[in-house]
Design a protein around this motif. Structure first.
Motif, short mmCIF file in Angstrom:
data_model
loop_
_atom_site.label_atom_id
_atom_site.label_comp_id
_atom_site.label_asym_id
_atom_site.label_seq_id
_atom_site.Cartn_x
_atom_site.Cartn_y
_atom_site.Cartn_z
N GLU A 174 0.77 -0.96 0.19
CA GLU A 174 0.15 -0.03 0.13
C GLU A 174 0.85 1.73 0.21
N PHE A 175 1.80 1.11 0.63
CA PHE A 175 2.65 2.70 0.87
C PHE A 175 4.08 2.19 0.24
N ALA A 176 4.21 1.47 -0.75
CA ALA A 176 5.92 1.35 -1.38
C ALA A 176 6.55 2.93 -1.32
N TRP A 177 5.93 3.87 -1.20
CA TRP A 177 6.91 5.53 -1.58
C TRP A 177 7.15 5.98 -0.18
N VAL A 178 7.39 4.84 0.81
CA VAL A 178 7.42 5.75 1.80
C VAL A 178 8.81 5.40 2.15
N PRO A 179 9.20 4.63 2.22
CA PRO A 179 10.93 4.17 2.30
C PRO A 179 11.84 5.06 1.22
N VAL A 181 11.08 8.01 0.41
CA VAL A 181 10.85 9.18 0.56
C VAL A 181 10.99 9.60 1.57
N LEU A 182 11.21 8.58 2.63
CA LEU A 182 12.27 8.88 4.25
C LEU A 182 13.52 9.00 3.90
N HIS A 183 14.26 8.38 2.77
CA HIS A 183 15.32 8.41 2.96
C HIS A 183 16.03 9.18 1.28
N LEU A 184 15.42 10.00 0.75
CA LEU A 184 15.62 10.93 0.30
C LEU A 184 15.46 12.08 1.29
#
Length: 201
Positions: A174-179, A181-184
């Motif tokens: 559901e939230f593959a974009w979260v890691p 975004v946090l890393h960047l």
């Protein structure tokens, strides 16, 4: 044992969205590698050449290109990128065409992505705290590599190619974009704080 054998035997594909992401991140990295390679050749021909992305003392591609870290393996780093990102584009196009790959292929691809994100993390540290300069094209390659890595991890987990708790597979589904975004975000904050006085002066 049977579950492991079943996991190894089956093939896994991906939707057009994931395939497009591979094509775009691979193309971005390929573009960055190509431009840096061309500028590197120009710099070798003319030591006084100033790359177009050398904008100020901080954003100075020339300083990065002339550093020892720019040839970590004895040849210019972007030459490695020309091959690696080209492979990413090919895998993305193959998936878009409906290709499905066995588990060993995905794990090998993921290992390459892991090496890539580890390598750019080292380059980020060197740029911020040793070379004391940033290369905009390098930053583009960093972003592409980080996004690529985390989405590949998400695919491996949610398809069961890598064993993981159900909650983690559901979260990454559901939230593959979260890691990424946090890393960047962390990298961005490091860059901001490293040259805070320069940005605010």
């Amino acid at each position: 044992m049977a579950a492991t054998a079943g996991r190894s035997a089956r093939t896994v594909g991906a939707g057009w969205g994931f395939a497009l992401l591979l094509v775009l991140t691979g193309a971005a990295g390929l573009l960055a590698s190509w431009v840096i390679t061309i500028d590197k050749f120009k710099l070798l021909e003319d030591p006084d050449f100033t790359p177009g992305c050398s904008l100020n003392p901080v954003v100075s591609c020339g300083s990065v290109m002339e550093s020892d870290q720019a040839e970590a393996f004895g040849f210019p780093n972007p030459m490695l990128g020309l091959v690696a990102y080209g492979v990413v584009v090919c895998v993305g196009v193959g998936l878009w065409a409906g290709a499905r790959f066995p588990r060993w292929y995905w794990l090998t691809f993921a290992a390459g992505c892991l090496f890539g994100v580890g390598f750019v993390s080292w380059l980020q540290f060197e740029s911020l705290y040793r070379i004391n300069a940033l290369c905009l094209w390098c930053c583009l390659a960093w972003v592409a590599t980080i996004v690529l890595f985390w989405y590949v991890v998400a695919l491996l987990v949610r398809t069961g190619l890598v064993p993981a708790p159900a909650w983690l597979a559901g979260f990454l589904g559901e939230f593959a974009w979260v890691p990424p975004v946090l890393h960047l975000g962390v990298v961005g904050m490091l860059i901001l704080t490293r040259w805070w006085d320069f940005w605010t002066s």
